[in-house]
Design a protein around this motif. Structure first.
Motif, PDB file in Angstrom:
ATOM      1  N   VAL A  57     -16.118  55.888  -7.998  1.00 45.99           N
ATOM      2  CA  VAL A  57     -15.787  57.214  -7.505  1.00 45.99           C
ATOM      3  C   VAL A  57     -14.754  57.057  -6.397  1.00 45.99           C
ATOM      4  O   VAL A  57     -14.862  56.171  -5.558  1.00 45.99           O
ATOM      5  CB  VAL A  57     -17.031  57.951  -6.970  1.00 45.99           C
ATOM      6  N   MET A  58     -13.767  57.925  -6.438  1.00 49.74           N
ATOM      7  CA  MET A  58     -12.656  57.817  -5.503  1.00 49.74           C
ATOM      8  C   MET A  58     -12.393  59.180  -4.857  1.00 49.74           C
ATOM      9  O   MET A  58     -12.356  60.199  -5.548  1.00 49.74           O
ATOM     10  CB  MET A  58     -11.434  57.373  -6.309  1.00 49.74           C
ATOM     11  N   GLY A  78     -10.329  56.773   0.494  1.00 52.27           N
ATOM     12  CA  GLY A  78      -8.984  56.681   1.024  1.00 52.27           C
ATOM     13  C   GLY A  78      -7.997  57.357   0.105  1.00 52.27           C
ATOM     14  O   GLY A  78      -8.371  58.082  -0.823  1.00 52.27           O
ATOM     15  N   GLU A  79      -6.735  57.100   0.371  1.00 52.34           N
ATOM     16  CA  GLU A  79      -5.677  57.666  -0.464  1.00 52.34           C
ATOM     17  C   GLU A  79      -5.696  57.005  -1.850  1.00 52.34           C
ATOM     18  O   GLU A  79      -6.079  55.838  -1.988  1.00 52.34           O
ATOM     19  CB  GLU A  79      -4.315  57.473   0.201  1.00 52.34           C
ATOM     20  N   ALA A  80      -5.277  57.739  -2.834  1.00 51.68           N
ATOM     21  CA  ALA A  80      -5.401  57.296  -4.233  1.00 51.68           C
ATOM     22  C   ALA A  80      -4.649  56.003  -4.523  1.00 51.68           C
ATOM     23  O   ALA A  80      -5.186  55.122  -5.208  1.00 51.68           O
ATOM     24  CB  ALA A  80      -4.926  58.401  -5.167  1.00 51.68           C
ATOM     25  N   GLU A  81      -3.418  55.869  -4.045  1.00 47.90           N
ATOM     26  CA  GLU A  81      -2.618  54.696  -4.398  1.00 47.90           C
ATOM     27  C   GLU A  81      -3.302  53.380  -4.010  1.00 47.90           C
ATOM     28  O   GLU A  81      -3.486  52.514  -4.870  1.00 47.90           O
ATOM     29  CB  GLU A  81      -1.209  54.767  -3.782  1.00 47.90           C
ATOM     30  N   PRO A  82      -3.699  53.188  -2.751  1.00 46.23           N
ATOM     31  CA  PRO A  82      -4.336  51.910  -2.417  1.00 46.23           C
ATOM     32  C   PRO A  82      -5.709  51.733  -3.079  1.00 46.23           C
ATOM     33  O   PRO A  82      -6.101  50.610  -3.400  1.00 46.23           O
ATOM     34  CB  PRO A  82      -4.454  51.924  -0.887  1.00 46.23           C
ATOM     35  N   MET A  83      -6.424  52.826  -3.311  1.00 46.82           N
ATOM     36  CA  MET A  83      -7.740  52.708  -3.956  1.00 46.82           C
ATOM     37  C   MET A  83      -7.585  52.317  -5.429  1.00 46.82           C
ATOM     38  O   MET A  83      -8.340  51.492  -5.948  1.00 46.82           O
ATOM     39  CB  MET A  83      -8.533  54.009  -3.833  1.00 46.82           C
ATOM     40  N   LEU A  84      -6.585  52.873  -6.118  1.00 41.38           N
ATOM     41  CA  LEU A  84      -6.320  52.479  -7.509  1.00 41.38           C
ATOM     42  C   LEU A  84      -5.843  51.027  -7.560  1.00 41.38           C
ATOM     43  O   LEU A  84      -6.232  50.276  -8.454  1.00 41.38           O
ATOM     44  CB  LEU A  84      -5.306  53.412  -8.159  1.00 41.38           C
ATOM     45  N   ALA A  85      -5.025  50.621  -6.586  1.00 38.69           N
ATOM     46  CA  ALA A  85      -4.564  49.232  -6.546  1.00 38.69           C
ATOM     47  C   ALA A  85      -5.742  48.287  -6.324  1.00 38.69           C
ATOM     48  O   ALA A  85      -5.821  47.219  -6.947  1.00 38.69           O
ATOM     49  CB  ALA A  85      -3.519  49.053  -5.445  1.00 38.69           C
TER      50      ALA A  85
END
Length: 158
Positions: A57-58, A78-85
């Motif tokens: 979950v993000m 957190g923000e999507a970009e670093p969490m997806l990374a």
């Protein structure tokens, strides 16, 4: 259509789409990803229909109903970009993703979904399913359940 009717239509499509997609991944290995926890209704439904799957979950903040709080080890805050990374560092691990980010400003939400699409692609297993209220790019768009109008919810294969 009233805003209430529109919301009911969206929530019904979301539930029916998730149920349909859960049936599609029976023979597919991988976890589930819920992008946009909000108050946790979707997460709660996913853990009910897919109890054997790990559900990532993000969201930017954890502010869901106490009964719908994901385990700390599965919550990416957190923000999507670093969490997806961070999730992509595990390699392709997601068989079903639900995209529900947005602020309700259509052109901004569409642009964000397009920007995040390549990062989402990195976490998806080949043949995985994506369900989204916003258009995603770089995936094969497919027809979901017949009960859902094609413009109400979008369905993709990785």
């Amino acid at each position: 259509m009233s805003r209430l009717d529109s919301m009911l239509r969206r929530l019904t499509a979301q539930r029916d789409g998730l149920n349909w997609a859960a049936a599609q991944i029976v023979d597919l290995d991988g976890d589930v990803l819920d992008m946009g926890l909000g108050n946790g209704r979707t997460f709660d439904h996913l853990r009910e229909i897919l109890p054997q799957r790990r559900i990532w979950v993000m969201d930017r903040v954890l502010q869901c109903h106490p009964d719908s709080t994901p385990p700390a080890e599965d919550f990416l805050q957190g923000e999507a970009e670093p969490m997806l990374a961070k999730l992509a560092d595990r390699g392709p691990c997601v068989a079903l993703a639900h995209y529900d980010f947005g602020r309700g400003i259509k052109h901004e939400d569409v642009a964000e979904a397009a920007r995040l699409s390549p990062l989402i692609a990195r976490v998806m297993v080949p043949g995985g399913y994506l369900i989204s209220g916003q258009p995603l790019v770089g995936f094969e768009q497919i027809r979901g359940p017949e009960s859902i109008a094609p413009d109400r919810y979008l369905f993709y294969r990785a």
